[in-house]
Every structure is written in C-alpha cells, then in structure tokens.
Design an enzyme around this catalytic site. Structure first.
Site, mmCIF file in Angstrom:
data_model
loop_
_atom_site.group_PDB
_atom_site.id
_atom_site.type_symbol
_atom_site.label_atom_id
_atom_site.label_comp_id
_atom_site.label_asym_id
_atom_site.label_seq_id
_atom_site.Cartn_x
_atom_site.Cartn_y
_atom_site.Cartn_z
ATOM 1 C CG HIS A 142 -2.099 -1.028 0.877
ATOM 2 N ND1 HIS A 142 -2.083 -2.289 1.410
ATOM 3 C CD2 HIS A 142 -3.169 -0.970 0.052
ATOM 4 C CE1 HIS A 142 -3.128 -2.959 0.937
ATOM 5 N NE2 HIS A 142 -3.801 -2.181 0.122
ATOM 6 N NE ARG A 166 -6.249 0.124 -2.141
ATOM 7 C CZ ARG A 166 -5.777 0.270 -3.386
ATOM 8 N NH1 ARG A 166 -5.709 1.463 -3.938
ATOM 9 N NH2 ARG A 166 -5.365 -0.778 -4.065
ATOM 10 N NE ARG A 170 -10.878 -2.042 -0.027
ATOM 11 C CZ ARG A 170 -9.594 -2.243 -0.341
ATOM 12 N NH1 ARG A 170 -9.273 -3.165 -1.236
ATOM 13 N NH2 ARG A 170 -8.651 -1.530 0.214
ATOM 14 C CD GLU A 199 -9.228 -8.475 -1.742
ATOM 15 O OE1 GLU A 199 -8.261 -7.830 -2.163
ATOM 16 O OE2 GLU A 199 -9.985 -8.037 -0.864
ATOM 17 C CG ASN A 237 -2.945 -4.907 -5.885
ATOM 18 O OD1 ASN A 237 -2.547 -5.062 -7.032
ATOM 19 N ND2 ASN A 237 -3.462 -3.772 -5.456
ATOM 20 C CG ASP A 238 -4.846 -8.674 -0.998
ATOM 21 O OD1 ASP A 238 -3.781 -8.864 -0.397
ATOM 22 O OD2 ASP A 238 -5.593 -7.704 -0.764
ATOM 23 N NE ARG A 289 -0.744 -5.889 -1.495
ATOM 24 C CZ ARG A 289 -1.969 -5.389 -1.573
ATOM 25 N NH1 ARG A 289 -3.017 -6.160 -1.291
ATOM 26 N NH2 ARG A 289 -2.185 -4.157 -1.943
ATOM 27 C CB CYS A 343 -10.077 -2.596 -8.666
ATOM 28 S SG CYS A 343 -10.281 -3.680 -7.252
HETATM 29 C C1 PEP Z 1 -6.242 -5.799 -4.426
HETATM 30 O O1 PEP Z 1 -6.011 -6.575 -3.509
HETATM 31 O O2 PEP Z 1 -5.987 -6.053 -5.618
HETATM 32 C C2 PEP Z 1 -6.868 -4.494 -4.164
HETATM 33 C C3 PEP Z 1 -7.240 -3.725 -5.155
HETATM 34 O O3 PEP Z 1 -7.022 -4.093 -2.886
HETATM 35 P P1 PEP Z 1 -5.827 -3.599 -1.950
HETATM 36 O O4 PEP Z 1 -4.641 -3.282 -2.825
HETATM 37 O O5 PEP Z 1 -6.309 -2.416 -1.212
HETATM 38 O O6 PEP Z 1 -5.570 -4.767 -1.050
HETATM 39 MG MG MG Z 2 -6.867 -6.359 -1.567
#
Ligand code: PEP
Ligand code: MG
Length: 457
Positions: free
Chosen positions: A67, A174, A211, A311, A334-335, A345, A382
């Site tokens: 993040h 977020r 979210r 995710e 991302n997750d 990550r 996303c």
């Molecule tokens: C993700 O996990 O891809 C996502 C968009 O949420 P975050 O990056 O906030 O975990």
């Molecule tokens: Mg996520």
C-alpha cells in the site's frame, strides 16, 4: 536483551541527537524539499507525507503492490521500495536521484548523470502533458468497443484529479485510509460527510464504489481496533473478518455509506471474502442497517448494488457460486496474486516470485471473467495490474471491459486502448496464455506493448 539491541541503539542515537541540539523534521511538516530514505514507511506515514516538499522516497522494505507503493503512485511521488539496505548507504544531506521508473536510486550522482536525468525529466513532463490531453477522449478500441476506465482512490479529495485524468467512475475507494489518518475511528457523521463529499464531487452520473474497511495486515491503527500480535497478519483478522468480529464498527460504517447513498450512485463492495457464509453474514448486517434506517425514516437509496472483491483463490475458483448473491465482482489482483503464489506482497526478499504474469494467476482471472459473463454479473479488475500498460491488452483479450486503476495511469492505458482492436487483444491473450512461465509471458507482453507505446518503454 539481544532482541532489544536495536531499541538501545535507537535510544543512544536519539540522546546524542538531543545533546547536539538536532531536531528531527516531521514528515508532514518539512521545511525544505527533501528525499526521504527510510527503513520502511507505513501506508499511513506515506499518506501523511507533505506532498509539496517530498521529491521522492526510497525504503529498505516493501513490494511493488504494497500500500505504500500504491499511495506513492497515486500521489505522483517518485519512489523505490524494497531496496533491502539503502539506509546503510545514504547519509543525511547526500544528493540522490530516485528513479521510480526503473526502480533505481543513484547516490551522489556525477555531473553527467544529473544532466541526463534532467533531460529525462523534461522528456517525461512532455509525454505527461500529451497524455493529459487524452482526458476528454473515449476509451474505445479501433473496432468500437468501449472499455470503462475507473479510478482507485484513498481519499475523497483525489476525485477531481481522477476525473481530470478521465475516470468515468470510482471502482475502488479504500475507506480504511479515513481510519488510518487519525488514531481513533471516525464517527458515523464524519464518515457520512466524507462519502457525501466523494459522491458529490464525482457529479451525479458517475458511480462511486465504496469498499468497506480493509484494515489489518499492513494497515494497522495505533489503537486496539486492529490486532497487533498476529503471526500471519495477511492470513489473520483482516478486512471483512475484522468487521464481522467487530459489528458496532462495521454497522457504523454501513450506516454512513447508506446515508450517503441518498446523494448519488453508490455501490458497496466487501473485501477479502473467502467463503460464501462470510458474504451472507455481511449482507445480513447490511440488511439490519437498512431496516434501522427505514424505521428511523432516514433517506437512502434502496437499490444500492452490492458486490465483492475477488481476491482470494477460493472465491476465484468458485466464482459461479457467488453469482446469485452479488451484483458485481471486482478482481483484486494485488491480493489474489499473493494468495495464489504464497508470496507476501510487501516482502522485498521474495518480490521476484510475486508476478501478475504467473500462468496460474491468468487462469484464475480468466475463470472469474468467464463465470461472470455466463451468469451476467458485472465484472471489473481493480488491482495494480489494471493500470500497468503491459497487461492491458491481455486483460481486454481475456474479456474484461472495465478496469479500475490509480488515476495517473488512466491516460496511458487509454492511449493504448485507442490503438487496438478486440481481435488483436484476443490474439495476444491466447498467445500469452500458451506460454509456460511468468518471465516468458512478461517478455512477450512487454514486446507487444512497446510497439504501441514506444515513448513509455
Ligand atoms: C487488491 O487486492 O488487488 C486491491 C485492489 O485491494 P488492496 O490493494 O487495497 O488490497
Ligand atoms: Mg486487496
């Protein structure tokens, strides 16, 4: 005691600093333009950086989709994370160049390097101003298919810039950053005002996807809302799990969101769903909140779409099962990547194994898109992958027609989309999926992207 030695060194450093009369600059109140070199920056420290004074930052820890890195991109701060030991090579006051494009930091650059980077800086600014001119154009392929390009935001005040970049909606807000900004949870009214400000600054026709809280893991608060003693925080009480274990906190947020829904098109999205029972529980809590509001005659939109982030691999694999219970899916790569390939990550030591191009990840994304299409559920993506031009043709070729990304990435993605046809993207996706390793996929996609965006690569 051996474990505490870092603390003792830290105390020594601070005592000597005080004796010498040094005063540490606060990151949110810098007095001069600065580059920050730090062991680590948390997402909340990054969010509070003084945007006008910070020229860039570099850290020992972190990954490309942590993040901290996501925020740096959104705030347009050049950054390189995960350098392992940069703090032991740089002294206070050293001149450095932070090259966020290549992921390099140059310490004490020579005259030629400074000259070359100044040239590059000017060329970059020129490309950026050309891209800025894309904002008013449609994101339409050469054969006339529209691709929705939405923005990801952390704070409502990012919305005007997102719209200027060409976002036609917000696909991911977020909201946990509202909590991370202070040390106590915001009240229902404070949240309501933030969501209302967000929807109003988007204008009446553009949707805002809110979210619900995704706290925990790397997003911890300095109080007892988030657990601090977990061995595996990314697998622990994070996100929707934290909300379902803390119903007053969850209900307060849902009430604020529903009240804001009276002012525009809001969609609610639950993060980190890993099990259908969790989704049903979350929807039950939402229904309770809706009933209370109706009883109290508080206005709200009774038709708010409810969706989930996909995710966690368990949901991606069984996406069809969720079709009847949601209005939309948003794939959070991302997750999804970290849980598919078992790579944290944010851990620089295994960053080489974290790859959006991993064939297993591509297979999961494609499976979700196909399930969603079969059961006619809206689907978008996303994760950071959506805003990386390298993956855009692949994602469109797999069948995605909606991508949500950090707003500064929108113009470049749009420029690419306007040069390709769906057939071309499908051919590229087929070829990419036939390759055996993430390296081969990435090299192939890079070559294809470079042909269309030569200025960028
Ligand atoms: C993700 O996990 O891809 C996502 C968009 O949420 P975050 O990056 O906030 O975990
Ligand atoms: Mg996520």
């Amino acid at each position: 005691f051996r474990e505490r030695d870092r603390d003792i060194w830290d105390i020594e450093r601070r005592i000597i600093g005080h004796l010498l009369g040094d005063s540490a600059e606060k990151l949110d109140q810098l007095t001069a333009d600065s580059i920050v070199i730090a062991h680590d920056l948390t997402p909340s420290q990054t969010a509070n950086l003084d945007k006008h004074r910070i020229l860039g930052f570099a850290t020992d820890l972190g990954g490309k989709t942590s993040h901290t890195a996501i925020l740096a991109h959104a705030m347009r701060i050049p950054a390189v994370v995960g350098l392992k030991d940069i703090t032991s090579h740089v002294r206070n006051g050293d001149p450095v160049i932070v090259d966020g494009m290549r992921g390099q930091v140059i310490i004490e650059p020579d005259g030629d390097q400074v000259f070359n980077y100044r040239q590059e800086q000017m060329a970059f600014a020129k490309v950026q101003s050309e891209l800025d001119a894309m904002a008013g154009l449609d994101a339409r392929t050469t054969d006339g298919t529209d691709i929705k390009l939405w923005g990801n935001i952390e704070f409502p005040d990012e919305i005007p810039a997102a719209v200027n970049n060409g976002a036609t909606g917000i696909g991911l807000y977020r909201t946990e950053f509202l909590y991370l900004a202070g040390n106590i949870a915001p009240t229902e009214d404070e949240q309501y005002l933030a969501y209302k400000q967000a929807i109003e600054s988007l204008g009446g026709d553009k949707p805002l996807t809110i979210r619900t809280l995704d706290l925990g893991a790397d997003k911890l608060m300095g109080n007892d809302i988030t657990p601090v003693d977990e061995r595996n925080p990314f697998l622990g009480v994070r996100s929707i799990r934290l909300c379902l274990q803390n119903l007053p906190l969850f209900k307060t947020q849902l009430r604020a969101i529903m009240r804001a829904s009276a002012h525009g098109k809001i969609r609610i999205m639950f993060p980190l769903i890993s099990n259908i029972m969790e989704l049903r529980q979350a929807k039950m809590v939402l229904n309770d909140v809706i009933e209370d509001l109706a009883e109290q005659k508080v206005p709200f939109d009774s038709d708010v779409p409810v969706g989930i982030m996909v995710e966690v691999p368990s949901v991606a694999i069984e996406a069809t099962k969720y079709c009847n219970e949601v209005d939309f899916f948003s794939i959070g790569t991302n997750d999804l990547i970290q849980y598919t390939v078992a790579v944290d990550r944010g851990n620089e030591r295994v960053a080489n194994l974290y790859s959006a191009a991993h064939p297993a990840v591509l297979q999961l994304i494609r499976g979700v898109v196909q399930s969603a299409k079969r059961c006619d559920v809206d689907v978008s993506l996303c994760g950071e992958m959506a805003g990386d031009p390298v993956f855009v043709m692949l994602l469109v070729g797999i069948g995605l027609r909606s991508l949500s990304m950090t707003p500064p990435a929108i113009p470049e993605v749009k420029k690419l989309i306007r040069q390709v046809s769906i057939k071309q993207c499908e051919r590229i996706a087929r070829k990419a999926r036939s390759l055996e390793t993430d390296r081969a996929v990435l090299n192939y996609l890079r070559d294809e992207t470079r042909k269309l965006l030569p200025d960028v690569f």
